[in-house]
Design an enzyme around this catalytic site. Structure first.
Site, PDB file in Angstrom:
ATOM      1  N   GLN A 183      -5.376  -1.605   9.424  1.00 21.64           N
ATOM      2  CA  GLN A 183      -5.120  -2.948   8.896  1.00 21.64           C
ATOM      3  C   GLN A 183      -5.697  -4.003   9.834  1.00 21.64           C
ATOM      4  O   GLN A 183      -5.403  -4.032  11.016  1.00 21.64           O
ATOM      5  CB  GLN A 183      -3.610  -3.148   8.715  1.00 21.64           C
ATOM      6  CG  GLN A 183      -3.222  -4.470   8.077  1.00 21.64           C
ATOM      7  CD  GLN A 183      -3.657  -4.606   6.633  1.00 21.64           C
ATOM      8  OE1 GLN A 183      -3.624  -3.654   5.872  1.00 21.64           O
ATOM      9  NE2 GLN A 183      -4.071  -5.790   6.248  1.00 21.64           N
ATOM     10  N   ASP A 234     -11.824   1.854   3.533  1.00 30.36           N
ATOM     11  CA  ASP A 234     -11.956   0.406   3.562  1.00 30.36           C
ATOM     12  C   ASP A 234     -13.411  -0.025   3.368  1.00 30.36           C
ATOM     13  O   ASP A 234     -13.683  -1.178   3.086  1.00 30.36           O
ATOM     14  CB  ASP A 234     -11.444  -0.137   4.910  1.00 30.36           C
ATOM     15  CG  ASP A 234     -10.198  -0.979   4.733  1.00 30.36           C
ATOM     16  OD1 ASP A 234      -9.949  -1.412   3.594  1.00 30.36           O
ATOM     17  OD2 ASP A 234      -9.490  -1.217   5.718  1.00 30.36           O
ATOM     18  N   LYS A 262       0.837  -1.207   0.000  1.00 30.03           N
ATOM     19  CA  LYS A 262       0.000   0.000   0.000  1.00 30.03           C
ATOM     20  C   LYS A 262       0.873   1.259   0.000  1.00 30.03           C
ATOM     21  O   LYS A 262       0.625   2.202  -0.754  1.00 30.03           O
ATOM     22  CB  LYS A 262      -0.916  -0.002   1.223  1.00 30.03           C
ATOM     23  CG  LYS A 262      -2.081  -0.968   1.077  1.00 30.03           C
ATOM     24  CD  LYS A 262      -2.745  -1.301   2.407  1.00 30.03           C
ATOM     25  CE  LYS A 262      -3.779  -2.405   2.202  1.00 30.03           C
ATOM     26  NZ  LYS A 262      -4.274  -2.996   3.438  1.00 30.03           N
TER      27      LYS A 262
END
Length: 294
Positions: A97, A120, A53
């Site tokens: 995460q 997300d 990322k």
């Protein structure tokens, strides 16, 4: 033999589209999208994704804000970090995460992320809108969005087809099934309490495998000509590798590729696309914010 869907190639196409838009934003407003990536602890799979990322952000001109926190951090301290990122106007996307360590309530932390920065797509309001007919979430979850993008860009018909999603996680399985439903597929979810999953999977025109079980889905379970999207990234020990492990999917690729019509490899399938969808969501969030405030 199946057509192997190359996630890297598709991702590269989309990334050049994103880079062009980032350049336009920068020229027009003097601002670029900002993505904050929060990682807690040091799981191998999480770290490999976070590395991808950050590297991708740098390549596309997106500003990356790195927040690396120890495994033992308290929930209150983690939430405080999220609030600081919510308040930072240079950050347009916040990614925590997953999975988080056991002592932290994932739901509590995710619901603290500002809805406008939930790149997300896991905020309960975003998932709720995804589940409702005629409503559109601000952001779609990245991995399910990647799965559908791979199917669509490979010319796979979804409408009216039988789709089976293996796994019902909040991250992939559940939102993937909702997205397939929005695309007019007939959707079945197979999970750990499903009896004789192979019989259900054998009927599927489209299989999205997201169970987190290495090579669980055998070649004999795949209907001839089916499209198989393998989300699994399982680290298995491999002493011949410098890292000591290699990644394999939830589908037995060698077997399944003899029967399937389309299949994604692991690595190099869904992985690069997931990161790309995250960058696309960040761009969309930045455009929304910058255009409203200029």
């Amino acid at each position: 033999m199946a057509t192997v869907i190359d996630g890297k190639v598709v991702a590269q196409t989309i990334r050049s589209e994103i880079a062009d838009e980032v350049r336009l934003l920068s020229e027009k407003y003097g601002k670029v999208p900002g993505l904050a990536v929060v990682i807690v602890g040091n799981r191998k799979d999480s770290q490999s994704y976070v590395g991808m990322k950050r590297k991708a952000c740098a390549e596309l001109g997106i500003k990356s804000f790195d927040v690396d926190l120890p495994e033992q951090i308290s929930q209150a301290e983690l939430i405080k970090q999220v609030h600081e990122l919510n308040a930072n106007t240079d950050v347009h996307g916040i990614l925590v995460q997953l999975p988080l360590p056991k002592h932290i309530n994932e739901e509590k932390v995710l619901s603290e992320i500002s809805l406008e920065k939930d790149v997300d797509g896991f905020h309960p309001l975003n998932i709720g809108k995804l589940a409702m007919k005629g409503r559109d979430p601000l952001f779609l979850p990245c991995t399910p969005k990647a799965c559908l993008e791979l199917l669509q860009r490979s010319g796979v018909t979804i409408k009216g087809k039988k789709a089976v999603v293996v796994g019902r996680s909040n991250i992939v399985g559940l939102p993937a099934s909702l997205l397939l439903l929005k695309a007019d597929a007939t959707v079945t979810i197979v999970h750990s309490h499903t009896s004789q999953p192979e019989n259900i999977i054998r009927e599927a025109d489209i299989v999205i495998a997201a169970a987190g079980q290495p090579k669980m889905i055998k070649g004999s379970w795949i209907k001839p000509g089916a499209a198989v999207i393998d989300v699994g990234t399982n680290a298995v020990d491999d002493p011949t590798r410098k890292s000591g492990y290699r990644l394999v999917g939830d589908v037995d690729f060698e077997e399944a590729s003899k029967t399937a019509g389309w299949i994604t490899p692991v690595p190099g399938g869904v992985g690069p696309m997931t990161v790309t969808m995250l960058l696309k969501n960040t761009l969309e969030g930045a455009k929304r914010y910058i255009e409203q405030n200029n």
